[in-house]
Design an enzyme around this catalytic site. Structure first.
Site, PDB file in Angstrom:
ATOM      1  CG  ASP A 258      -1.613   7.974   2.840  1.00 48.46           C
ATOM      2  OD1 ASP A 258      -0.235   9.362   2.962  1.00 48.46           O
ATOM      3  OD2 ASP A 258      -2.227   8.539   2.247  1.00 48.46           O
TER       4      ASP A 258
ATOM      5  CG  ASP B 277      -1.406   1.029   1.396  1.00 49.92           C
ATOM      6  OD1 ASP B 277      -2.510   1.590   0.799  1.00 49.92           O
ATOM      7  OD2 ASP B 277      -2.214   1.453   2.843  1.00 49.92           O
TER       8      ASP B 277
ATOM      9  CG  ASP C 236      -1.969   2.467   6.662  1.00 51.93           C
ATOM     10  OD1 ASP C 236      -3.058   3.435   6.819  1.00 51.93           O
ATOM     11  OD2 ASP C 236      -2.602   2.137   5.220  1.00 51.93           O
TER      12      ASP C 236
END
Length: 270
Positions: A18, A16, A216
């Site tokens: 961001d 991922d 995240d």
């Protein structure tokens, strides 16, 4: 940086962007070195994002600017996944609610774009993604096209996305408006945590092997990996706390403070 034995067992890494690779306009601490170590160890790396406002080329430029090496083939956006899933279909017409990047992806799949034409409300497919210049007229046209039989496809169901001044409405908010107005649910939603983005990523991999998806957010990145049938790693450089990670059921395969800590083997297992 040396890749730990626990992480060396994976051949491919889906990262991922961001909150995992970068936060805002800064690379996460140690992330540049971690990605380089994975490559040096012979692993392949793909960068995945639900962002449909920008083209893959924009992400490649940002990755290089922050110190990462990346090629265009290594960036898989939700828009690129929309293109992948539309490419195998019969040619037709499409009305696109979204950025020019998303319009370009749908066009590259072989569909004729009918935005700003008298035929927009009779499109065969309506593709919906958020963009900064969204106006009510797009919602009206999309609704009318769906009511007349167009297939409805959503880029993502992300209700919001983070910005410095607070959350902004995401593609999921626009899609929900079209669904509410038309009384129809999208037949396909591409972005995480749905499987289609991972299917597009798998198509990019040059060889078979074990895959680890790193992100995240529990209900996006970790849930998406689970639905796709692959191992997951949660890093705590985004919006998820250690307490939330420990309370997750089921837990991610790995939990680490950062991508660098994950690669170095400083993890807790699920």
């Amino acid at each position: 940086m040396t890749v730990s034995a626990r992480i060396r067992r994976y051949d491919h890494f889906l990262l991922d962007l961001d909150g995992c690779v970068w936060v805002g306009d800064e690379a996460c601490e140690g992330a540049v070195e971690a990605v380089a170590a994975l490559r040096d160890g012979g692993a392949s790396v793909l960068f995945l994002t639900n962002d449909v406002r920008h083209a893959p080329e924009d992400f490649v430029r940002k990755l290089w600017r922050l110190g990462f090496q990346a090629s265009l083939a290594e960036v898989v956006t939700a828009g690129a996944a929309v293109q992948f899933h539309l490419s195998g279909r019969d040619r037709g017409t499409a009305f696109v609610v979204g950025s020019q990047a998303l319009v370009d992806h749908v066009s590259a799949a072989g569909l004729r774009i009918v935005n700003r034409t008298p035929f927009a409300t009779r499109a065969d497919v309506v593709v919906v993604g958020a963009h900064d210049d969204f106006v009510y007229g797009e919602l009206r046209t999309a609704t009318q096209a769906v009511l007349r039989g167009a297939e409805l496809i959503g880029a993502t169901r992300d209700a919001t996305f983070p910005m410095p001044d607070g959350p902004w409405p995401g593609s999921g908010a626009v899609l929900a408006a079209v669904e509410a107005a038309s009384g129809r649910r999208a037949s396909l939603v591409v972005g995480k945590p749905e499987p289609p983005l991972y299917e597009a990523a798998r198509d990019r991999l040059r060889r078979s092997g074990r895959i680890l998806a790193v992100g995240d957010v529990l209900d996006v990145d970790v849930a998406g990996a689970r639905r796709a049938g692959i191992d997951s790693a949660l890093v705590l450089t985004g919006g998820t706390t250690r307490e939330q990670a420990d309370a997750a059921d089921p837990r991610p395969t790995h939990v680490a403070d950062s991508l660098a800590a994950l690669v170095a083997g400083r993890t807790s297992a699920g």
